[in-house]
Design a protein around this motif. Sequence first.
Motif, mmCIF file in Angstrom:
data_model
loop_
_atom_site.group_PDB
_atom_site.id
_atom_site.type_symbol
_atom_site.label_atom_id
_atom_site.label_comp_id
_atom_site.label_asym_id
_atom_site.label_seq_id
_atom_site.Cartn_x
_atom_site.Cartn_y
_atom_site.Cartn_z
ATOM 1 N N THR A 1 0.837 -1.203 0.000
ATOM 2 C CA THR A 1 0.000 0.000 0.000
ATOM 3 C C THR A 1 0.871 1.252 0.000
ATOM 4 O O THR A 1 2.036 1.213 0.403
ATOM 5 N N PRO A 2 0.303 2.379 -0.421
ATOM 6 C CA PRO A 2 1.050 3.629 -0.327
ATOM 7 C C PRO A 2 1.511 3.916 1.117
ATOM 8 O O PRO A 2 2.647 4.338 1.339
ATOM 9 N N LYS A 3 0.638 3.667 2.088
ATOM 10 C CA LYS A 3 0.996 3.906 3.490
ATOM 11 C C LYS A 3 2.194 3.050 3.898
ATOM 12 O O LYS A 3 3.087 3.514 4.617
ATOM 13 N N ALA A 4 2.224 1.804 3.438
ATOM 14 C CA ALA A 4 3.358 0.932 3.760
ATOM 15 C C ALA A 4 4.654 1.502 3.200
ATOM 16 O O ALA A 4 5.710 1.426 3.848
ATOM 17 N N HIS A 5 4.595 2.084 2.018
ATOM 18 C CA HIS A 5 5.795 2.695 1.425
ATOM 19 C C HIS A 5 6.251 3.914 2.220
ATOM 20 O O HIS A 5 7.439 4.093 2.472
ATOM 21 N N VAL A 6 5.307 4.749 2.598
ATOM 22 C CA VAL A 6 5.653 5.948 3.380
ATOM 23 C C VAL A 6 6.283 5.516 4.711
ATOM 24 O O VAL A 6 7.346 6.015 5.093
ATOM 25 N N ASP A 7 5.633 4.606 5.400
ATOM 26 C CA ASP A 7 6.142 4.147 6.691
ATOM 27 C C ASP A 7 7.511 3.492 6.554
ATOM 28 O O ASP A 7 8.391 3.701 7.395
ATOM 29 N N ARG B 1 9.789 4.171 4.389
ATOM 30 C CA ARG B 1 10.796 5.218 4.162
ATOM 31 C C ARG B 1 11.154 5.911 5.476
ATOM 32 O O ARG B 1 12.317 6.193 5.744
ATOM 33 N N VAL B 2 10.149 6.177 6.295
ATOM 34 C CA VAL B 2 10.390 6.808 7.596
ATOM 35 C C VAL B 2 11.231 5.872 8.477
ATOM 36 O O VAL B 2 12.205 6.305 9.102
ATOM 37 N N ILE B 3 10.887 4.598 8.505
ATOM 38 C CA ILE B 3 11.631 3.630 9.318
ATOM 39 C C ILE B 3 13.061 3.497 8.810
ATOM 40 O O ILE B 3 14.005 3.426 9.603
ATOM 41 N N SER B 4 13.242 3.475 7.514
ATOM 42 C CA SER B 4 14.591 3.398 6.954
ATOM 43 C C SER B 4 15.458 4.563 7.418
ATOM 44 O O SER B 4 16.606 4.387 7.830
ATOM 45 N N GLU B 5 14.901 5.750 7.354
ATOM 46 C CA GLU B 5 15.637 6.942 7.794
ATOM 47 C C GLU B 5 15.904 6.892 9.293
ATOM 48 O O GLU B 5 17.004 7.212 9.750
ATOM 49 N N ALA B 6 14.911 6.486 10.058
ATOM 50 C CA ALA B 6 15.079 6.397 11.512
ATOM 51 C C ALA B 6 16.184 5.411 11.862
ATOM 52 O O ALA B 6 17.050 5.702 12.702
ATOM 53 N N LYS B 7 16.177 4.250 11.233
ATOM 54 C CA LYS B 7 17.210 3.244 11.506
ATOM 55 C C LYS B 7 18.591 3.777 11.161
ATOM 56 O O LYS B 7 19.550 3.583 11.913
ATOM 57 N N HIS B 8 18.690 4.436 10.030
ATOM 58 C CA HIS B 8 19.981 4.999 9.636
ATOM 59 C C HIS B 8 20.490 5.998 10.675
ATOM 60 O O HIS B 8 21.651 5.945 11.087
ATOM 61 N N PHE C 1 7.012 8.885 18.289
ATOM 62 C CA PHE C 1 8.011 8.258 17.427
ATOM 63 C C PHE C 1 8.330 6.842 17.916
ATOM 64 O O PHE C 1 8.388 5.904 17.125
ATOM 65 N N GLY C 2 8.510 6.699 19.213
ATOM 66 C CA GLY C 2 8.820 5.388 19.789
ATOM 67 C C GLY C 2 7.728 4.363 19.518
ATOM 68 O O GLY C 2 8.011 3.213 19.161
ATOM 69 N N ARG C 3 6.478 4.764 19.664
ATOM 70 C CA ARG C 3 5.356 3.856 19.369
ATOM 71 C C ARG C 3 5.318 3.483 17.887
ATOM 72 O O ARG C 3 5.111 2.319 17.530
ATOM 73 N N PHE C 4 5.508 4.465 17.026
ATOM 74 C CA PHE C 4 5.534 4.225 15.587
ATOM 75 C C PHE C 4 6.652 3.242 15.239
ATOM 76 O O PHE C 4 6.425 2.249 14.533
#
Length: 127
Positions: free
Chosen positions: A69-75, A77-84, A108-111
Amino acid sequence: MDQGANAGRAGLIRSYVTARAEAHPLVAAFWQAVEEDFTETRTVGDYVRRLGTSRWALDSVVRQATGRTPKAHVDARVISEAKHLLLHSSVPAASIAAHLGFTDRATFGRFFRSRTGITPAAFRAAP
């Protein structure tokens, strides 16, 4: 935050959907919009408005092209950046949260935990 590293990761992530995105220009436009705005919005409705399409149309072409889903892609990308940022910087989680558009560290922590199964602090501390 390191813009050069962001561009490198964005290129790697973008290569994941490039072949399929070429099948429909809306998918490519969506991906570009996510790259430009993921630190400001995680709401698919914002991307729908920006792209001048309907939620149904965006969902349909993105699912068909990528299987997600589009939401899965957005999330993702956010997780990828956060992990980095968690792995490659000593920036506090609260600052990472603010950079990624979260109102506070707890949100942020919950997300992060709901999508990875681990807290940001535990992720950073993991070997």
